[in-house]
Design a protein around this motif. Structure first.
Motif, PDB file in Angstrom:
ATOM      1  N   ASN A 283       0.824  -1.207   0.000  1.00  0.00           N
ATOM      2  CA  ASN A 283       0.000   0.000   0.000  1.00  0.00           C
ATOM      3  C   ASN A 283       0.859   1.259   0.000  1.00  0.00           C
ATOM      4  N   ASP A 284       0.377   2.260  -0.685  1.00  0.00           N
ATOM      5  CA  ASP A 284       1.065   3.544  -0.828  1.00  0.00           C
ATOM      6  C   ASP A 284       0.706   4.441   0.351  1.00  0.00           C
ATOM      7  N   THR A 285       1.685   4.718   1.226  1.00  0.00           N
ATOM      8  CA  THR A 285       1.581   5.575   2.413  1.00  0.00           C
ATOM      9  C   THR A 285       0.661   5.002   3.494  1.00  0.00           C
ATOM     10  N   ASN A 286       0.029   3.881   3.240  1.00  0.00           N
ATOM     11  CA  ASN A 286      -0.717   3.138   4.259  1.00  0.00           C
ATOM     12  C   ASN A 286       0.062   1.876   4.614  1.00  0.00           C
ATOM     13  N   PRO A 287      -0.257   1.235   5.724  1.00  0.00           N
ATOM     14  CA  PRO A 287       0.448  -0.011   6.042  1.00  0.00           C
ATOM     15  C   PRO A 287       0.236  -1.066   4.958  1.00  0.00           C
ATOM     16  N   ASN A 288       1.307  -1.755   4.588  1.00  0.00           N
ATOM     17  CA  ASN A 288       1.133  -2.943   3.756  1.00  0.00           C
ATOM     18  C   ASN A 288       0.252  -3.931   4.511  1.00  0.00           C
ATOM     19  N   ARG A 289      -0.397  -4.826   3.767  1.00  0.00           N
ATOM     20  CA  ARG A 289      -1.298  -5.781   4.407  1.00  0.00           C
ATOM     21  C   ARG A 289      -0.918  -7.206   4.042  1.00  0.00           C
ATOM     22  N   LEU A 290      -0.921  -8.078   5.058  1.00  0.00           N
ATOM     23  CA  LEU A 290      -0.729  -9.507   4.852  1.00  0.00           C
ATOM     24  C   LEU A 290      -1.963 -10.228   5.382  1.00  0.00           C
ATOM     25  N   TYR A 291      -2.573 -11.020   4.506  1.00  0.00           N
ATOM     26  CA  TYR A 291      -3.770 -11.769   4.869  1.00  0.00           C
ATOM     27  C   TYR A 291      -3.456 -13.255   4.844  1.00  0.00           C
ATOM     28  N   GLU A 292      -3.707 -13.925   5.980  1.00  0.00           N
ATOM     29  CA  GLU A 292      -3.581 -15.377   5.999  1.00  0.00           C
ATOM     30  C   GLU A 292      -4.870 -16.005   5.492  1.00  0.00           C
ATOM     31  N   ASN A 293      -4.725 -16.973   4.629  1.00  0.00           N
ATOM     32  CA  ASN A 293      -5.859 -17.723   4.105  1.00  0.00           C
ATOM     33  C   ASN A 293      -6.198 -18.830   5.111  1.00  0.00           C
ATOM     34  N   VAL A 294      -7.357 -18.717   5.723  1.00  0.00           N
ATOM     35  CA  VAL A 294      -7.762 -19.641   6.780  1.00  0.00           C
ATOM     36  C   VAL A 294      -9.036 -20.367   6.357  1.00  0.00           C
ATOM     37  N   ALA A 295      -8.984 -21.701   6.313  1.00  0.00           N
ATOM     38  CA  ALA A 295     -10.151 -22.506   5.957  1.00  0.00           C
ATOM     39  C   ALA A 295     -11.191 -22.456   7.077  1.00  0.00           C
ATOM     40  N   ARG A 296     -12.451 -22.276   6.684  1.00  0.00           N
ATOM     41  CA  ARG A 296     -13.561 -22.311   7.633  1.00  0.00           C
ATOM     42  C   ARG A 296     -14.690 -23.115   6.994  1.00  0.00           C
ATOM     43  N   PRO A 297     -14.692 -24.420   7.209  1.00  0.00           N
ATOM     44  CA  PRO A 297     -15.643 -25.298   6.516  1.00  0.00           C
ATOM     45  C   PRO A 297     -17.097 -24.921   6.721  1.00  0.00           C
ATOM     46  N   ASN A 298     -17.444 -24.325   7.856  1.00  0.00           N
ATOM     47  CA  ASN A 298     -18.838 -23.991   8.131  1.00  0.00           C
ATOM     48  C   ASN A 298     -19.239 -22.610   7.630  1.00  0.00           C
ATOM     49  N   ASP A 299     -18.280 -21.892   7.077  1.00  0.00           N
ATOM     50  CA  ASP A 299     -18.538 -20.565   6.533  1.00  0.00           C
ATOM     51  C   ASP A 299     -19.138 -20.698   5.134  1.00  0.00           C
ATOM     52  N   PRO A 300     -20.057 -19.813   4.739  1.00  0.00           N
ATOM     53  CA  PRO A 300     -20.626 -19.900   3.391  1.00  0.00           C
ATOM     54  C   PRO A 300     -19.574 -19.872   2.283  1.00  0.00           C
ATOM     55  N   LEU A 301     -18.468 -19.159   2.497  1.00  0.00           N
ATOM     56  CA  LEU A 301     -17.408 -19.100   1.490  1.00  0.00           C
ATOM     57  C   LEU A 301     -16.371 -20.196   1.681  1.00  0.00           C
ATOM     58  N   GLY A 302     -16.327 -20.808   2.858  1.00  0.00           N
ATOM     59  CA  GLY A 302     -15.380 -21.876   3.121  1.00  0.00           C
ATOM     60  C   GLY A 302     -14.021 -21.404   3.579  1.00  0.00           C
ATOM     61  N   PHE A 303     -13.793 -20.095   3.625  1.00  0.00           N
ATOM     62  CA  PHE A 303     -12.495 -19.568   4.048  1.00  0.00           C
ATOM     63  C   PHE A 303     -12.662 -18.103   4.408  1.00  0.00           C
ATOM     64  N   ARG A 304     -11.611 -17.563   5.022  1.00  0.00           N
ATOM     65  CA  ARG A 304     -11.522 -16.132   5.287  1.00  0.00           C
ATOM     66  C   ARG A 304     -10.076 -15.698   5.080  1.00  0.00           C
ATOM     67  N   LEU A 305      -9.903 -14.433   4.718  1.00  0.00           N
ATOM     68  CA  LEU A 305      -8.573 -13.827   4.672  1.00  0.00           C
ATOM     69  C   LEU A 305      -8.412 -12.994   5.937  1.00  0.00           C
ATOM     70  N   ILE A 306      -7.577 -13.487   6.834  1.00  0.00           N
ATOM     71  CA  ILE A 306      -7.394 -12.875   8.150  1.00  0.00           C
ATOM     72  C   ILE A 306      -6.195 -11.922   8.102  1.00  0.00           C
ATOM     73  N   ASP A 307      -6.434 -10.680   8.495  1.00  0.00           N
ATOM     74  CA  ASP A 307      -5.372  -9.676   8.485  1.00  0.00           C
ATOM     75  C   ASP A 307      -4.396  -9.955   9.635  1.00  0.00           C
ATOM     76  N   VAL A 308      -3.166 -10.385   9.283  1.00  0.00           N
ATOM     77  CA  VAL A 308      -2.140 -10.677  10.284  1.00  0.00           C
ATOM     78  C   VAL A 308      -0.969  -9.699  10.162  1.00  0.00           C
ATOM     79  N   THR A 309      -1.248  -8.518   9.614  1.00  0.00           N
ATOM     80  CA  THR A 309      -0.201  -7.533   9.374  1.00  0.00           C
ATOM     81  C   THR A 309       0.584  -7.207  10.628  1.00  0.00           C
TER      82      THR A 309
END
Length: 554
Positions: A283-309
């Motif tokens: 990101n430009d002048t904002n914090p860079n972001r790192l998202y961990e891909n986390v499986a969530r079988p019971n979630d409608p999408l099956g996963f989430r991108l968790i911000d671990v910055t």
């Protein structure tokens, strides 16, 4: 704050190594028995002689205060005709103030496609139907519908364009029918299967909304304007017309939960070795972001991108632009480099245990890394064929006020104990300064060494042919589109070198989709491949100095 489960990460890495029959050793920094002399690595710009006559259109009649025209310039290596030779697509743009002048001169600048016939290029833009008259940012080459023909996704300052490769030498515009017709200034695009359903998904970085001032912003761009949000398109498989469709789920999946930021660079990579693709955004002048891909079988999408910055310690506030990923430290985890602006150091994040990084300038061995230059495209490749990856960066000041804002390309050779700059020794001084932007490495002539294409604002494209000779190599082609696949080559001295297949990196660009390995004076004893679905295959005693296609069995 989300905490990394180090036991799970370690177990996953051990499992991968066990599957491949590997011992955990340094992968990327071992010296070969005999290394070439630095002076033997030499690049020459051969664009004119091989038929690349493309010139970027911005500021043809002088610079103006037009950020979109100053910042684009991506390019994509793409084998659009599936003949085994990488073709080149170049994104074009123009300054709004010059729109009328361009019309008077015969038409707006267009993006272009050059077909590669055994190392010679010809302009096939009209025949292919890809002459986009857009204020372009970047591109990514990907086979979105898995039909064996590589498609194109082009980001612009107004809205993106998805071009279907019909497999007959032509492309058609599928933006609206695919569901990717979202208005806004977008920059980087990266592709990978983030939800594990076998279909490639698209991340698109949002930058600024040029029509909406930021009431809380500062006095300098981009903070004078509100940011555009990042997008994540999930691939929903074939639609009524046979091509795939997409559904945008960026906010739903967890992107930018604390507010929209000025995204410029992006890459998908399995940074914690758990078998799925994580997402890093510069990101430009904002914090860079790192998202961990986390499986969530019971979630409608099956996963989430968790911000671990925060826990990963990668959220600096520099002007993050280009992104390069490589296991520089040789510990089995991929590290990150982000190019920055002017007097800012380029960011070096060494991955210590999967999703915990430390500042790595000391390990890199380069004093004031990037200070005094503005870096854009950045690529790791084994340019000297000695078994470890070297680093090249395209530079150029911004804003562009004139010729004085041009800068020279920078090349660092990996000695195994750190990087040393060899830009002039390797011939880059003769190339001269430029408004460098997109940089993408590829073996365009299939001779075993890695060449580099560079797009520059208002200037001609460069094709830097690599003339290193006398050492051995191996290129692995997986015979299909598999972002996230991992290829490990075992050398005869016990060293193991790892490559991850990616679509979208550097600065708004796509690089060679094959995995290239320098062998030095030795041989490869085995090649181990793990595909994104976990399928694996090993090839023993491969013949060196060749392009080897390894297809998934079953």
């Amino acid at each position: 704050m989300f905490q990394v489960d180090l036991m799970r990460v370690a177990a996953r890495y051990l499992a991968i190594c066990a599957t491949l029959g590997l011992v955990i050793v340094a992968c990327s920094t071992a010296d070969t028995a005999e290394e070439p002399q630095i002076a033997e690595l030499h690049f020459t710009d051969v664009a004119d002689e091989v038929g690349l006559d493309f010139r970027h259109g911005a500021f043809r009649w002088g610079p103006s205060a037009d950020p979109a025209a100053m910042m684009g310039g991506g390019l994509c290596w793409i084998d659009y005709d599936s003949d085994g030779w990488l073709d080149l697509f170049l994104v074009n743009s123009y300054a709004e103030a010059e729109w009328g002048r361009w019309q008077d001169e015969g038409g707006l600048p267009r993006s272009a496609l050059y077909r590669n016939r055994r190392g010679q290029f010809s302009d096939v833009t009209d025949d292919a139907g890809v002459g986009l008259e857009v204020r372009g940012s970047g591109c990514v080459a990907a086979d979105f519908d898995l039909d064996g023909s590589t498609d194109l996704y082009v980001t612009t300052a107004r809205g993106d364009v998805l071009m279907w490769n019909e497999g007959d030498g032509t492309f058609t515009d599928g933006t609206e029918s695919a569901g990717t017709d979202v208005y806004g200034w977008h920059t980087a695009a990266a592709v990978g299967d983030v939800n594990g359903d076998g279909w490639p998904d698209i991340f698109v970085a949002g930058y600024v909304d040029p029509n909406t001032p930021n009431p809380m912003g500062g006095i300098a761009f981009p903070n004078t304007l509100l940011a555009r949000r990042d997008l994540l398109y999930l691939n929903e498989g074939p639609g009524p017309n046979g091509h795939v469709t997409f559904r945008e789920v960026g906010e739903e999946v967890g992107l930018e939960s604390s507010g929209y930021e000025y995204g410029l660079g992006a890459v998908f990579s399995d940074l914690d070795n758990d078998g799925d693709l994580d997402l890093f955004v510069a990101n430009d002048t904002n914090p860079n972001r790192l998202y961990e891909n986390v499986a969530r079988p019971n979630d409608p999408l099956g996963f989430r991108l968790i911000d671990v910055t925060d826990s990963a310690q990668v959220g600096d506030l520099n002007s993050g632009m280009g992104v390069a990923v490589e296991d520089y430290s040789g510990d089995g985890f991929f590290d990150l480099i982000v190019t920055n602006l002017g007097d800012q150091l380029h960011s070096v994040y060494l991955n210590e245990s999967g999703l915990e990084f430390t500042e790595g300038h000391d390990r890199l061995g380069v004093d004031d890394f990037g200070v005094g230059s503005t870096g854009w495209g950045v690529s790791w490749a084994d340019f000297d064929l000695d078994g470890d990856r070297d680093l090249m960066i395209a530079n150029g000041f911004v804003p562009i006020n004139g010729e004085e804002d041009r800068q020279q390309l920078t090349l660092y050779r990996n000695t195994g104990a750190g990087l040393i700059e060899i830009s002039n020794l390797a011939g880059l001084g003769a190339v001269g300064p430029l408004h460098g932007r997109g940089l993408a490495a590829a073996d365009y002539d299939n001779d075993g060494d890695v060449d580099v294409a560079v797009n520059s604002i208002g200037g001609p494209v460069l094709l830097l042919e690599n003339a290193v000779a006398g050492l051995h190599w191996l290129t692995v082609d997986l015979g299909g589109f598999y972002p996230g696949a991992v290829v490990v080559v075992e050398l005869d001295d016990g060293t193991r070198v790892r490559c991850e297949v990616r679509a979208g990196s550097s600065w708004l660009s796509s690089e060679d989709p094959r995995c290239h390995f320098g062998l030095g004076t030795g041989d490869a004893t085995a090649i181990h491949v793990v595909w994104p679905d976990g399928t694996s295959r090993t090839v023993v005693t491969p013949e060196r100095d060749r392009i080897l296609q390894i297809e998934r069995e079953g």
